[in-house]
Design a protein around this motif. Structure first.
Motif, PDB file in Angstrom:
ATOM      1  N   GLY A 168       0.787  -1.230   0.000  1.00  0.00           N
ATOM      2  CA  GLY A 168       0.000   0.000   0.000  1.00  0.00           C
ATOM      3  C   GLY A 168       0.810   1.266   0.000  1.00  0.00           C
ATOM      4  N   TYR A 171      -3.465  -5.014  -4.188  1.00  0.00           N
ATOM      5  CA  TYR A 171      -3.976  -5.540  -2.924  1.00  0.00           C
ATOM      6  C   TYR A 171      -3.168  -4.935  -1.780  1.00  0.00           C
ATOM      7  N   HIS A 172      -3.860  -4.380  -0.798  1.00  0.00           N
ATOM      8  CA  HIS A 172      -3.152  -3.749   0.326  1.00  0.00           C
ATOM      9  C   HIS A 172      -3.877  -4.079   1.627  1.00  0.00           C
ATOM     10  N   GLU A 220      -7.162   0.300   5.250  1.00  0.00           N
ATOM     11  CA  GLU A 220      -8.394   0.870   4.726  1.00  0.00           C
ATOM     12  C   GLU A 220      -8.146   1.633   3.439  1.00  0.00           C
ATOM     13  N   ARG A 221      -6.929   2.173   3.281  1.00  0.00           N
ATOM     14  CA  ARG A 221      -6.564   2.878   2.055  1.00  0.00           C
ATOM     15  C   ARG A 221      -5.066   2.761   1.838  1.00  0.00           C
ATOM     16  N   PRO A 222      -4.621   2.795   0.594  1.00  0.00           N
ATOM     17  CA  PRO A 222      -3.185   2.864   0.341  1.00  0.00           C
ATOM     18  C   PRO A 222      -2.636   4.239   0.750  1.00  0.00           C
ATOM     19  N   TRP A 257      -4.439  10.219  -1.508  1.00  0.00           N
ATOM     20  CA  TRP A 257      -5.104   9.014  -1.979  1.00  0.00           C
ATOM     21  C   TRP A 257      -6.405   9.347  -2.710  1.00  0.00           C
ATOM     22  N   ARG A 291      -6.583   7.727  -6.292  1.00  0.00           N
ATOM     23  CA  ARG A 291      -7.610   6.703  -6.508  1.00  0.00           C
ATOM     24  C   ARG A 291      -8.335   6.921  -7.826  1.00  0.00           C
ATOM     25  N   VAL A 328      -8.548  -2.130  -7.110  1.00  0.00           N
ATOM     26  CA  VAL A 328      -7.977  -1.844  -5.789  1.00  0.00           C
ATOM     27  C   VAL A 328      -8.761  -2.637  -4.748  1.00  0.00           C
ATOM     28  N   HIS A 329      -8.043  -3.426  -3.954  1.00  0.00           N
ATOM     29  CA  HIS A 329      -8.669  -4.345  -3.010  1.00  0.00           C
ATOM     30  C   HIS A 329      -8.141  -4.061  -1.607  1.00  0.00           C
ATOM     31  N   ASP A 330      -9.021  -3.536  -0.747  1.00  0.00           N
ATOM     32  CA  ASP A 330      -8.639  -3.172   0.611  1.00  0.00           C
ATOM     33  C   ASP A 330      -8.609  -4.410   1.508  1.00  0.00           C
ATOM     34  N   GLY A 331      -7.912  -4.280   2.626  1.00  0.00           N
ATOM     35  CA  GLY A 331      -7.982  -5.281   3.685  1.00  0.00           C
ATOM     36  C   GLY A 331      -7.416  -6.638   3.346  1.00  0.00           C
TER      37      GLY A 331
END
Length: 369
Positions: A148, A171-172, A175-177, A186, A190, A200-203
């Motif tokens: 991230g 993937y990070h 909650e946000r990169p 961000w 974004r 973009v895949h959180d968590g």
């Protein structure tokens, strides 16, 4: 008065700039495992457009006018004798040697992934690494970027822009990169990633295989400790910020529990007169930000002041990361201030003003063609 000798251990960006500033006042020796400046900056550009990256971030030492007074040594540091005040090294030709000093500046940086390795390399080795990483990504139909930070975000964006038919997913774990940047950064980046088609895949926190140092591009499945189904890709970029400080040649009492060099606010190593550290290797603050905030001028002042018995200045780190995230793009270069506000250099100005005038002439004090 006899001129003092300063050894600058490591000639990345911070080491070069510090050596340049000291060369007018002392005899300076710079030691580097690489035969040139091989910057750790702009990973996305390095992967997607290695020729463009090489022009600005891979520069032979003899091209820097500011290093004309600096004797550069191509070798790997292997030890330190604080009593004799000398560093030990193995040169590129395999011979063992040492360099004596009155002051030592530690600027050896960190190892980080496949793009920042401490190994002793020739120019041909550097070129082979650049081409291999580029070709690996160019041949992939799907790319997964794990992490991230700025290196991860930049890689995802630049790969997607250069190869629009390639599926790119970021993937990070949070909650946000870009958690060390202002939230405004961000919000803007974004939208850029969405326009480029990056997923973009959180968590998602990746399971790092046992014994894997995250120092190569892999293929196949990535598993998640956070419970999601595994994903597969032709190329997996491990940009998770698992850095290792290049301090194996130093006595253990000079480094903290994570291996970074202990420093006081004036960048001196406590308990070691005449020892200083700067850059990613120095434990200045949680972001280890002296590499990105031009602390070289302050450090050079402090080395001279220490010789003369004058007061030293303290480094005051910023609380957030700042600067470019994606690197130069077709529509220009966007640079973010610590408060998250963006400043744009038009595309035409990057090659005509920013690099030749501000960077090469202003920051590096002249770079030969």
């Amino acid at each position: 008065m006899t001129r003092k000798r300063v050894v600058v251990a490591g000639l990345g960006d911070s080491g070069i700039l510090t050596a340049m500033r000291l060369a007018r006042h002392a005899d300076v020796v710079g030691i580097s495992a690489k035969p040139a400046l091989v910057s750790g900056q702009e990973l996305g550009l390095r992967l997607s457009r290695p020729d463009d990256w090489s022009r600005d971030y891979w520069i032979a030492f003899d091209r820097f006018r500011g290093l004309d007074r600096v004797r550069t040594v191509h070798g790997r540091l292997t030890g330190l004798d604080p009593v004799a005040r000398r560093v030990e090294l193995t040169r590129h030709d395999g011979t063992r040697n040492h360099e004596d000093y009155d002051a030592l500046v530690i600027a050896t940086g960190v190892a980080n992934g496949f793009w920042r390795r401490p190994a002793l390399q020739s120019a041909a080795d550097v070129a082979a690494d650049l081409r291999a990483a580029h070709d690996r990504v160019a041949q992939a139909e799907s790319v997964v970027v794990i992490g991230g930070g700025a290196a991860a975000v930049s890689s995802a964006a630049n790969v997607a822009r250069t190869w629009p038919r390639t599926r790119v997913d970021l993937y990070h774990p949070g909650e946000r990169p870009l958690p060390a940047h202002h939230p405004r950064v961000w919000s803007r980046i974004r939208r850029r990633l969405a326009d480029l088609g990056v997923g973009v895949h959180d968590g998602h926190r990746a399971v790092v295989p046992d014994g894997f140092a995250c120092d190569e591009i892999t293929t196949g499945a990535v598993h998640w400790s956070t419970g999601q189904e595994p994903v597969t890709a032709d190329a997996v970029l491990w940009t998770i910020g698992r850095v290792t400080p290049n301090t194996g040649w130093l006595p253990s009492d000079m480094v903290d529990d994570d291996g970074f060099v202990r420093v006081t606010p004036d960048l001196r190593v406590p308990g070691r007169p005449g020892f200083f550290a700067i850059g990613d290797v120095a434990a200045t603050d949680p972001l280890r930000s002296s590499a990105r905030n031009r602390a070289d001028g302050m450090l050079a002042h402090n080395v001279r002041a220490d010789f003369d018995g004058r007061p030293l200045r303290n480094y005051r780190p910023p609380t957030r990361r700042w600067g470019s995230v994606l690197g130069a793009q077709p529509d220009g270069l966007e640079v973010f201030a610590p408060d998250g506000r963006a400043f744009r250099f038009p595309a035409w100005s990057v090659d005509r003003i920013l690099q030749p005038v501000i960077v090469r002439r202003g920051i590096y004090r002249g770079v030969r063609p």
